[in-house]
Enzyme design. Structure first.
Site, PDB file in Angstrom:
ATOM      1  N   ASP A 197      22.354  38.498  84.362  1.00  0.00           N
ATOM      2  CA  ASP A 197      23.122  37.268  84.342  1.00  0.00           C
ATOM      3  C   ASP A 197      22.648  36.371  85.482  1.00  0.00           C
ATOM      4  OD1 ASP A 197      25.427  35.614  83.572  1.00  0.00           O
ATOM      5  OD2 ASP A 197      26.242  37.504  82.811  1.00  0.00           O
ATOM      6  N   HIS A 226      32.636  39.022  76.840  1.00  0.00           N
ATOM      7  CA  HIS A 226      33.587  39.349  77.908  1.00  0.00           C
ATOM      8  C   HIS A 226      34.607  38.239  78.161  1.00  0.00           C
ATOM      9  CE1 HIS A 226      30.653  36.794  79.739  1.00  0.00           C
ATOM     10  NE2 HIS A 226      31.397  36.669  80.815  1.00  0.00           N
ATOM     11  N   ASP A 227      34.421  37.063  77.533  1.00  0.00           N
ATOM     12  CA  ASP A 227      35.360  35.944  77.716  1.00  0.00           C
ATOM     13  C   ASP A 227      36.258  35.723  76.506  1.00  0.00           C
ATOM     14  OD1 ASP A 227      34.260  35.233  80.199  1.00  0.00           O
ATOM     15  OD2 ASP A 227      32.841  33.830  79.297  1.00  0.00           O
ATOM     16  N   ASP A 287      24.312  31.489  82.831  1.00  0.00           N
ATOM     17  CA  ASP A 287      25.729  31.122  82.828  1.00  0.00           C
ATOM     18  C   ASP A 287      25.900  29.596  82.872  1.00  0.00           C
ATOM     19  OD1 ASP A 287      28.473  32.258  83.107  1.00  0.00           O
ATOM     20  OD2 ASP A 287      28.483  31.099  84.961  1.00  0.00           O
ATOM     21  N   GLU A 309      23.986  29.797  78.098  1.00  0.00           N
ATOM     22  CA  GLU A 309      25.369  29.677  77.640  1.00  0.00           C
ATOM     23  C   GLU A 309      25.761  28.204  77.687  1.00  0.00           C
ATOM     24  OE1 GLU A 309      29.863  31.185  78.748  1.00  0.00           O
ATOM     25  OE2 GLU A 309      28.517  30.392  80.254  1.00  0.00           O
TER      26      GLU A 309
HETATM   27  O1  ISL Z   1      36.400  31.755  79.146  1.00  0.00           O
HETATM   28  C1  ISL Z   1      36.448  30.602  79.507  1.00  0.00           C
HETATM   29  C2  ISL Z   1      37.479  30.065  80.403  1.00  0.00           C
HETATM   30  O2  ISL Z   1      38.187  28.974  79.929  1.00  0.00           O
HETATM   31  C3  ISL Z   1      35.347  29.768  79.185  1.00  0.00           C
HETATM   32  O3  ISL Z   1      35.583  28.424  79.269  1.00  0.00           O
HETATM   33  C4  ISL Z   1      34.296  30.199  80.182  1.00  0.00           C
HETATM   34  O4  ISL Z   1      34.709  29.940  81.467  1.00  0.00           O
HETATM   35  C5  ISL Z   1      33.036  29.458  79.929  1.00  0.00           C
HETATM   36  O5  ISL Z   1      32.597  29.861  78.662  1.00  0.00           O
HETATM   37  C6  ISL Z   1      32.002  29.830  80.978  1.00  0.00           C
HETATM   38  O6  ISL Z   1      31.879  31.208  81.090  1.00  0.00           O
HETATM   39  C7  ISL Z   1      31.020  31.737  82.045  1.00  0.00           C
HETATM   40  O7  ISL Z   1      31.175  31.179  83.323  1.00  0.00           O
HETATM   41  C8  ISL Z   1      32.406  31.440  84.003  1.00  0.00           C
HETATM   42  C9  ISL Z   1      32.816  32.898  83.950  1.00  0.00           C
HETATM   43  O8  ISL Z   1      34.151  33.011  84.346  1.00  0.00           O
HETATM   44  C10 ISL Z   1      32.650  33.495  82.580  1.00  0.00           C
HETATM   45  O9  ISL Z   1      32.961  34.865  82.602  1.00  0.00           O
HETATM   46  C11 ISL Z   1      31.242  33.237  82.167  1.00  0.00           C
HETATM   47  O10 ISL Z   1      30.909  33.839  80.942  1.00  0.00           O
HETATM   48  C12 ISL Z   1      32.189  31.015  85.423  1.00  0.00           C
HETATM   49  O11 ISL Z   1      31.035  31.600  85.943  1.00  0.00           O
END
Ligand code: ISL
Length: 583
Positions: free
Chosen positions: A101, A348-349, A220, A275
């Site tokens: 990541d 994971h989100d 990310d 992403e």
């Molecule tokens: O899950 C969300 C919160 O509202 C998404 O908006 C998410 O934050 C967004 O997709 C970005 O995700 C990534 O960056 C974030 C991190 O918290 C997430 O786990 C990651 O996948 C900040 O680094």
């Protein structure tokens, strides 16, 4: 075979590991890297080609590792650099690649750069972050009471942007009396990509990881790294977060990513997956298309928004199978000639895919999990399996907010309650449905007390359904979701059409059937698969498209016992998925 424009990352199946919840080797209740090493044979037996490891770097853990304080060190709780190297080697010995990541939109506030940056206005690293003076509130439309400032400071921040985690994207810092930008938590300040030295340090860090033998990066929130000149107020009232229309796909993002590509990735055989929320097809091509920035593929999120209203993540609307099919078809068609899709229905989100798009209430968990797997492995693009998905793991029955660990859920719920968007009665239903913690409960290895995840007390509760949903049972049961995944992965290895075949939607108007062909021209003629998916708990009549009726065919894979020798009208059972091989 250049005609196909082959690439290892197009042919690969990627397995995503969230280390905190995968396997704990030392009994502290948190997963760790030696724990992953213990499970490398498990990954090998499933047949995956690549692992994406969520962040394992040194971090205070505000956002479970997405707040990095040292990019070149491993978090103590997860192990050491030596452990990481052991994992890398164990994977590589089995022909499994490893991508890491890359979190370079922000750092932790404990990163040495930020500690220095906030210390004074002329600190060496001041320009590594976004520092600005505040404004007087008059005429801004902002209310000073919404910001946490000392009593004698009557200011609002430089613009109206909000954080993805709820609340403002700016925090006032006493030390220098200025505000700094954070699109996520206030302990995760955004770095300033306009500073050439910062870019240089990030590129060197990436080179260092590549020199350490990794095979690529998952980037990310990479389309947030360029902020517009003057940091203007967000203007789009329907934006899911205020300011998104200004700070997404910003003016210099392609300059930065092309520079990154030329400087770091050119000439390596690594893969990159960006992403990117808030993306159109046209914009996606600028990242992954022929004249794009050289990125391998993108994660897009249109299909993750179908069950939300314009109010964003902390709202709910019912979505239909047809909307899912149309949204994913839009991306299949949009990137058919240039670029490449990533295929995922959870990570994971996001909540567990079988709870969200399948059926966990009326007895079709296994069938629907297999149907969803069929979608992911037979569309055109690279499939991503999120840990536990191959078991058909489900959402957790959260009872109260006290059980939630996720900073995103906690802050957003607080903000939505404050603004009156959510009342008490709706909160728990929505949290249970939507929280990122659904994905973060421990991996279910067996039916023992903590599902074989830890000997200690797990940092997140284990889903009580581990008695029936666990890897040990799944591997012993030839009819399990797990074996179905393995068969799908094998199919990808055996048949080029699964990877490279053209996607063609059939019966577009059907409300519950998703039907498509995949076709590949080969030296021996045309190789065609027909995929038929019955999305729902009801039996459905399948009237094949006229041009396919009577074609001789056999079933390559299905989640029910089926025996056919031609494409014919038939009644499909609940959640039935069939892949026909049109010989
Ligand atoms: O899950 C969300 C919160 O509202 C998404 O908006 C998410 O934050 C967004 O997709 C970005 O995700 C990534 O960056 C974030 C991190 O918290 C997430 O786990 C990651 O996948 C900040 O680094």
């Amino acid at each position: 075979m250049t005609a196909l424009d082959r690439a290892w990352w197009k042919e690969a199946v990627v397995y995503q590991i969230y280390p905190r919840s995968f396997n704990d080797s030392d009994g502290d209740g948190l997963g760790d890297i030696p724990g992953i090493v213990e499970k490398v044979d498990y990954l090998d037996s499933l047949g995956v080609d690549c692992v994406w490891l969520n962040p394992v770097y040194e971090s205070p853990g505000v956002d479970n590792g997405y707040d990095i304080s040292d990019y070149r060190a491993i978090m103590d709780e997860f192990g050491t650099m030596a452990d990481w190297k052991e994992l890398r080697d164990a994977l590589h010995e089995r022909g499994i690649r490893l991508i890491m990541d890359l979190v370079v939109n922000h750092t932790s506030d404990e990163h040495a750069w930020f500690v220095n940056s906030r210390s004074s206005k002329d600190a060496e690293y001041r320009e590594y972050y976004w520092w600005r003076e505040g404004r007087t509130p008059e005429g801004t439309g902002l209310d000073p009471d919404d910001y946490d400032t000392p009593a004698d400071v009557d200011e609002v921040p430089p613009n109206n942007w909000d954080s993805f985690f709820g609340g403002p994207a700016w925090t006032y810092d006493d030390q220098t009396g200025e505000w700094y930008l954070h699109l996520f938590d206030e302990r995760m300040p955004d770095v300033n990509w306009e500073t050439a030295d910062l870019r240089e340090e990030l590129f060197e860090m990436m080179e260092w990881w590549l020199d350490n033998g990794i095979d690529g990066f998952r980037m990310d929130v990479i389309n947030l790294i360029s902020k517009p000149d003057g940091l203007p107020d967000g203007e789009d009232p329907t934006a899911i977060v205020k300011g998104v229309d200004k700070f997404t796909n910003g003016p210099r993002v392609h300059d930065y990513l092309s520079e990154l590509h030329d400087r770091v990735l050119e000439g390596t055989d690594s893969m990159t997956v960006g992403e990117m929320a808030e993306l159109s097809i046209e914009e996606a091509k600028r990242y992954v298309g022929e004249d794009g920035d050289g990125m391998s593929m993108v994660f897009t999120f249109d299909h993750m928004r179908l069950d939300m209203t314009d109010a964003g993540r902390w709202s709910y609307r019912e979505s239909s199978p047809r909307e899912l099919k149309e949204t994913m078809t839009h991306w299949q068609d949009g990137l058919a000639d240039e670029g490449w899709n990533s295929l995922f229905l959870n990570n994971h989100d996001e909540p567990r895919q079988v709870s969200r798009f399948g059926d966990v209430g009326e007895g079709y968990r296994r069938e629907s999990a297999k149907l969803l797997a069929t979608v992911l492995h037979t569309l055109r693009g690279t499939p991503y399996i999120y840990q536990g998905e191959e078991l058909g793991m489900t959402n957790y029955p959260f009872d109260s907010l006290d059980e939630i660990r996720d900073v995103d859920t906690i802050k957003n719920v607080r903000a939505a309650q404050k603004s009156g968007q959510l009342d008490e009665d709706d909160v728990m239903d929505l949290v249970r449905y939507r929280t990122r913690d659904n994905a973060r409960t421990p991996m279910q290895w067996d039916d023992s007390e903590h599902a074989g995840f830890t000997d200690g007390t797990p940092w997140m509760p284990v889903n009580p359904n581990k008695d029936t949903i666990n890897a040990e049972d799944a591997r012993n049961d030839p009819d399990s979701v797990w074996h179905y995944y393995r068969d799908l992965i094998d199919l990808r290895t055996e048949r080029d059409v699964v990877v490279y075949g053209e996607y063609d939607l059939r019966l577009p108007e059907h409300e519950s059937l998703w039907v498509y062909t995949r076709t590949l021209e080969t030296d021996d003629g045309e190789d065609t698969l027909l995929v038929v998916l019955n999305f729902g708990n009801d039996e459905t009549e399948f009237e094949p498209p006229a041009d396919l009726v009577g074609e001789s065919a056999e079933i390559l894979i299905s989640n029910y016992d089926t025996d056919v020798n031609a494409v014919e009208q038939t009644t499909l059972r609940p959640w039935e998925a069939r892949v026909y091989d049109l010989a």
